[in-house]
Design a protein around this motif. Structure first.
Motif, PDB file in Angstrom:
ATOM      1  N   VAL A 305       0.852  -1.192   0.000  1.00  0.00           N
ATOM      2  CA  VAL A 305       0.000   0.000   0.000  1.00  0.00           C
ATOM      3  C   VAL A 305       0.885   1.239   0.000  1.00  0.00           C
ATOM      4  CG1 VAL A 305      -1.812   1.295   1.184  1.00  0.00           C
ATOM      5  CG2 VAL A 305      -1.794  -1.208   1.308  1.00  0.00           C
ATOM      6  N   VAL A 307       1.301   4.786   0.918  1.00  0.00           N
ATOM      7  CA  VAL A 307       0.620   5.610   1.919  1.00  0.00           C
ATOM      8  C   VAL A 307       1.136   7.044   1.857  1.00  0.00           C
ATOM      9  CG1 VAL A 307       0.080   5.902   4.366  1.00  0.00           C
ATOM     10  CG2 VAL A 307       0.406   3.600   3.425  1.00  0.00           C
ATOM     11  N   ASN A 311      -4.310   8.899   2.371  1.00  0.00           N
ATOM     12  CA  ASN A 311      -4.892   7.586   2.704  1.00  0.00           C
ATOM     13  C   ASN A 311      -4.234   6.916   3.909  1.00  0.00           C
ATOM     14  OD1 ASN A 311      -2.444   7.013   1.415  1.00  0.00           O
ATOM     15  ND2 ASN A 311      -3.210   5.135   0.484  1.00  0.00           N
ATOM     16  N   GLU A 314      -5.590   3.747   5.518  1.00  0.00           N
ATOM     17  CA  GLU A 314      -5.557   2.478   4.782  1.00  0.00           C
ATOM     18  C   GLU A 314      -4.301   1.666   5.066  1.00  0.00           C
ATOM     19  OE1 GLU A 314      -6.194   3.109   0.619  1.00  0.00           O
ATOM     20  OE2 GLU A 314      -7.831   4.539   0.956  1.00  0.00           O
TER      21      GLU A 314
END
Length: 321
Positions: A305, A307, A311, A314
């Protein structure tokens, strides 16, 4: 996100980031100086270093081993390929059912796998896989080139077509750093010029020295890619002390501290690859594959992910509690 490596004819990473000689304590765990007791399966875990990634990886191995009723012996290679092979030989001598290895260098895997095969001990890899998996039990894989590419993609989007200068603070040559940096450089836009690329050796003090020299030589630096967050914090301090607060830093790991640094602006982006997920996947799948359990993947890809401030919610949990 320790961070793998120079090419070899047999062992080529298909991909970790960024890399503790801690004793696995509690039910079903043993250190590397005593005999196994309890647990229906015995595993030898050979860790690669003592960064935050490796510490969290070991905690995850410990927790999942307990859940799987497995006994674990632990050893640390301290970023040395010779020590890694010696640790594997020691684990084989303990008659473990399988080895879990966080390698320090994919070139080292050729000897590791051959030694384990000759002894009839299956080997499960964390962070990387080899080009030929025939002699390997399985792998929990982080696509390190993709990790670097995601950070480069963030820079491309942020730079919005402008000509920019980029510095790289790599990790330890021949380890995860090589794939991370390679993926990063390959994905940079043509408008981004790499003006410095030096190893920080996954050591914050070394990384700070590198960053001090880098910003002195390149006071107009726009971005820096740092091969793990522990080094990135030190790089940030060096840049700030030099009056270069505007240099944007992208990194690797997604630790709790790294996500906090995204929120407060010390870091601009990081690629989260959960050490907790890697460790738990390795133990669970190694035990399952040993038992011939159906539905267990030989190769498991760890989710990634990117980041940023957009976000942060998340980001996956990085380290076990």
């Amino acid at each position: 996100m320790m961070p793998i490596a120079r090419s070899s004819r047999r062992a080529a990473a298909v991909s970790l980031a960024g890399v503790a000689a801690l004793v696995l304590s509690g039910c079903g765990s043993q250190d590397d100086s005593g005999g196994a007791s309890g647990g229906s399966v015995s595993l030898g875990f050979v860790n690669g270093s003592n960064t935050h990634f490796h510490t969290c990886l070991q905690k995850a191995v410990e927790q999942e081993a307990k859940a799987q009723d497995a006994t674990v012996y632990s050893a640390n290679s301290k970023q040395d390929a010779g020590t890694e092979l010696s640790n594997i030989e020691d684990m084989i001598a303990r008659n473990v059912d399988a080895l879990i290895v966080q390698t320090v260098n994919v070139d080292a895997l050729e000897g590791d796998i051959a030694k384990a095969k000759a002894a009839g001990v299956p080997i499960y890899l964390t962070s990387v896989a080899t080009s030929d998996m025939a002699d390997v039990l399985g792998a929990a894989v982080v696509d390190l080139k993709k990790v670097g590419g995601l950070d480069a993609g963030w820079i491309e989007k942020d730079a919005a077509g402008k000509d920019v200068k980029v510095g790289i603070v790599a990790g330890a040559p021949g380890a995860a750093s090589d794939l991370l940096v390679g993926g990063f450089q390959d994905a940079l836009p043509a408008t981004a010029k790499v003006v410095a690329n030096q190893p920080g050796m996954f050591n914050p003090a070394k990384a700070q020295d590198v960053a001090e020299n880098m910003i002195q030589a390149n006071p107009d630096l726009d971005y820096a890619f740092v091969a793990n967050e522990e080094m990135a914090f030190a790089v940030r301090k060096a840049f700030d002390a030099a009056g270069a607060e505007d240099v944007k830093i992208v990194s690797v790991n997604g630790t709790e501290e790294g996500i906090a640094a995204i929120e407060d602006g010390r870091l601009s982006a990081t690629v989260a690859n959960s050490a907790m997920t890697i460790g738990r996947t390795a133990v669970k799948n190694a035990v399952g594959l040993l038992a011939g359990k159906e539905g267990v993947d030989k190769i498991s890809n760890i989710p990634l992910v990117l980041v940023s401030k957009d976000n942060v919610t998340e980001a996956p949990q990085y380290c076990p509690a």
